[in-house]
Design a protein around this motif. Structure first.
Motif, short mmCIF file in Angstrom:
data_model
loop_
_atom_site.label_atom_id
_atom_site.label_comp_id
_atom_site.label_asym_id
_atom_site.label_seq_id
_atom_site.Cartn_x
_atom_site.Cartn_y
_atom_site.Cartn_z
N PRO A 28 0.84 -1.21 0.00
CA PRO A 28 0.00 0.00 0.00
C PRO A 28 0.87 1.25 0.00
N PHE A 29 0.52 2.21 -0.82
CA PHE A 29 1.36 3.38 -1.07
C PHE A 29 0.79 4.59 -0.34
N PHE A 30 1.54 5.17 0.60
CA PHE A 30 1.12 6.36 1.35
C PHE A 30 2.28 7.36 1.30
N PRO A 31 2.41 8.11 0.20
CA PRO A 31 3.55 9.02 0.04
C PRO A 31 3.52 10.16 1.05
N PRO A 32 4.69 10.66 1.45
CA PRO A 32 4.75 11.80 2.37
C PRO A 32 4.04 13.02 1.77
N LYS A 33 3.27 13.70 2.58
CA LYS A 33 2.52 14.85 2.09
C LYS A 33 3.46 16.00 1.72
N GLY A 34 3.19 16.59 0.57
CA GLY A 34 3.94 17.77 0.14
C GLY A 34 5.35 17.49 -0.33
N LEU A 35 5.70 16.21 -0.50
CA LEU A 35 7.06 15.87 -0.94
C LEU A 35 7.02 15.44 -2.40
N ARG A 36 7.71 16.18 -3.25
CA ARG A 36 7.77 15.84 -4.67
C ARG A 36 8.83 14.77 -4.89
N ILE A 37 8.44 13.69 -5.54
CA ILE A 37 9.35 12.58 -5.80
C ILE A 37 9.95 12.72 -7.19
N LYS A 38 11.26 12.56 -7.29
CA LYS A 38 11.92 12.64 -8.58
C LYS A 38 11.42 11.52 -9.50
N ARG A 39 11.46 11.80 -10.79
CA ARG A 39 10.95 10.83 -11.76
C ARG A 39 11.72 9.51 -11.69
N LYS A 40 13.03 9.60 -11.49
CA LYS A 40 13.85 8.39 -11.42
C LYS A 40 13.44 7.53 -10.23
N ILE A 41 13.18 8.19 -9.09
CA ILE A 41 12.80 7.46 -7.88
C ILE A 41 11.39 6.89 -8.03
N GLU A 42 10.50 7.67 -8.63
CA GLU A 42 9.14 7.19 -8.84
C GLU A 42 9.13 5.96 -9.74
N HIS A 43 9.99 5.98 -10.76
CA HIS A 43 10.09 4.82 -11.64
C HIS A 43 10.62 3.61 -10.87
N TRP A 44 11.59 3.83 -9.99
CA TRP A 44 12.12 2.74 -9.19
C TRP A 44 11.06 2.16 -8.27
N PHE A 45 10.22 3.02 -7.67
CA PHE A 45 9.13 2.54 -6.82
C PHE A 45 8.19 1.64 -7.61
N ASN A 46 7.84 2.07 -8.80
CA ASN A 46 6.91 1.29 -9.63
C ASN A 46 7.50 -0.07 -10.00
N GLU A 47 8.79 -0.08 -10.32
CA GLU A 47 9.44 -1.34 -10.66
C GLU A 47 9.58 -2.24 -9.43
N PHE A 48 9.80 -1.62 -8.27
CA PHE A 48 9.93 -2.38 -7.03
C PHE A 48 8.62 -3.10 -6.70
N GLN A 49 7.51 -2.45 -6.97
CA GLN A 49 6.21 -3.07 -6.71
C GLN A 49 5.97 -4.30 -7.58
N LYS A 50 6.60 -4.36 -8.74
CA LYS A 50 6.39 -5.47 -9.67
C LYS A 50 7.24 -6.69 -9.33
N ILE A 51 8.18 -6.53 -8.39
CA ILE A 51 9.04 -7.65 -8.00
C ILE A 51 8.21 -8.66 -7.23
N PRO A 52 8.43 -9.96 -7.44
CA PRO A 52 7.68 -10.99 -6.69
C PRO A 52 7.78 -10.78 -5.18
#
Length: 420
Positions: A246-270
């Motif tokens: 479950p994803f609950f990002p910190p309020k008011g914190l902008r995430i860099k595109r590279k990090i956001e992409h890493w988060f998405n890929e991390f979620q796809k890992i078994p």
């Protein structure tokens, strides 16, 4: 996908420096303990640096941040209730402060909580004695009732805690150190014949330590994350499924595109359940990192406040196969965990139970501790009122003295007039 046995893989890795082959690891040989799935473990490590951002909501949760204050209070309360008379002289506990993590005189500590501890003069030598207030007695009765009615739930939490360990066995001292977080009574392990069922075994461990072992249920234990995913229909109950956190990002914190992409890929890992065997995982792989995050998620979901001091969790590294720098899991996954720096300590908090009330079942002892904390807060009010009353009394004495002086002066004037 090419499959190799363990011997061929080792010899191949020794002969080549190709990064593709170096990232290829096989879970188990088909000839040795076959597993239902086999796939490559890759390392796509991204140096994620998430700036810590204060969150007033998590920093203001009373039952989390006053838990450490409550712990020695409950310990002293238990000592008093164990006495037949329901009271003890201060001499019985005056030299046991360090045992309860109290760094001031025990008498002074008890006097800080007049809403819980009532002081009176004892029958001998005019020593101060302490007993529980009526409100504290009533909450203690409720606490005992919860322990009795929810014994099966507490036993199941302890069982899950042990089953997440490397060998399905833990030293008793490790369990004792986590009793407060698991919500177990302080004497829970002292009466195994009453509190434990046949799935538990007391064993002798290395270095002469005594341990508690649990018979595995053949891998039928499901984590909270798996149960919720199964309920939502995004998990079929099979192995090698990429269950998302479950994803609950910190309020008011902008995430860099590279990090956001890493988060998405991390979620796809078994997803690797914390109850599954992890000995075949490459500790430097993304799969191992997801297993660590899953372990911390499951562990905190078992605790009363769904939180714990970070330094306490770091002490579990050896027994639960956690990496040396396990603290980075909290820093890299701020959408799952929050680190609070309140009360001069670092507290790791699982976000999910506070952002989604129905996601994780509330611990049966949670409401009882909240009532104790509410009673703690009344102590501050009582002490403040006492201070104000003492100030008024002092001022009142001064005023009475002035009135008596004026009255005496008036009486002398009257006597002088009569003489004239």
């Amino acid at each position: 996908m090419l499959l190799f046995n363990r011997t061929n893989v080792k010899s191949l890795l020794c002969r080549t420096k190709n990064p593709i082959f170096n990232s290829l690891l096989i879970f188990q040989s088909h000839h040795e303990n076959p597993v239902p799935f086999t796939y490559a473990q890759n390392q796509t490590y991204v140096n994620v640096y998430m700036k810590w951002k204060k969150d007033s909501y998590f920093d203001s949760i009373e039952h989390i941040h006053r838990s450490l204050e409550l712990k020695p209070v409950i310990a002293l309360k238990n000592i008093i209730t164990q006495e037949h008379s329901g009271s003890i002289p201060i001499s019985a506990i005056s030299k046991r402060g360090l045992e309860f993590d109290i760094h001031i005189k025990v008498a002074r500590f008890l006097r800080q909580y007049p809403s819980i501890f009532e002081e009176f003069t004892g029958p001998l030598y005019n020593l101060p004695w302490f007993k529980l207030t009526q409100e504290a007695v009533e909450i203690d009765r409720e606490e005992r009732r919860v322990y009795e009615e929810c014994k099966e739930d507490l036993r199941e939490r302890l069982k899950r805690f042990v089953l997440m360990s490397r060998e399905k066995v833990l030293p008793l001292k490790i369990i004792k150190g986590m009793e407060w977080y698991l919500g177990l009574p302080s004497d829970f392990l002292e009466h195994p014949e009453v509190n434990l069922d046949e799935s538990f075994r007391l064993v002798e461990m290395e270095d002469g330590l005594k341990g508690l072992a649990v018979e595995s249920n053949g891998g039928n234990v499901s984590s909270v994350l798996q149960k919720n995913a199964l309920t939502k229909g995004v998990h079929l109950g099979g192995p090698n499924e990429p269950i998302e956190f479950p994803f609950f990002p910190p309020k008011g914190l902008r995430i860099k595109r590279k990090i956001e992409h890493w988060f998405n890929e991390f979620q796809k890992i078994p997803y690797v359940s914390p109850y599954d065997d992890y000995s075949h995982l490459d500790p430097n792989s993304d799969l191992a990192e997801k297993r660590v995050v899953g372990f911390l998620h499951e562990l905190l979901s078992l605790f009363v406040e769904h939180s714990a001091e970070r330094k306490k969790l770091l002490c579990l590294k050896k027994n639960f196969g956690l990496p040396q720098k396990v603290h980075r899991a909290f820093e890299r996954h701020t959408h799952i965990f929050y680190l609070s720096l309140r009360s001069n300590t670092c507290t790791a908090i699982l976000k999910e139970p506070f952002c989604d009330k129905s996601a994780i079942e509330e611990h049966p002892l949670s409401n009882v501790r909240k009532k104790y904390i509410k009673l703690l807060k009344k102590s501050a009010v009582i002490l403040k009122n006492r201070k104000l009353n003492n100030r008024h009394v002092d001022q009142g004495h001064s005023g009475n003295d002035l009135d008596m002086d004026n009255e005496n002066e008036g009486r002398r004037d009257m006597e002088e007039d009569c003489c004239v």
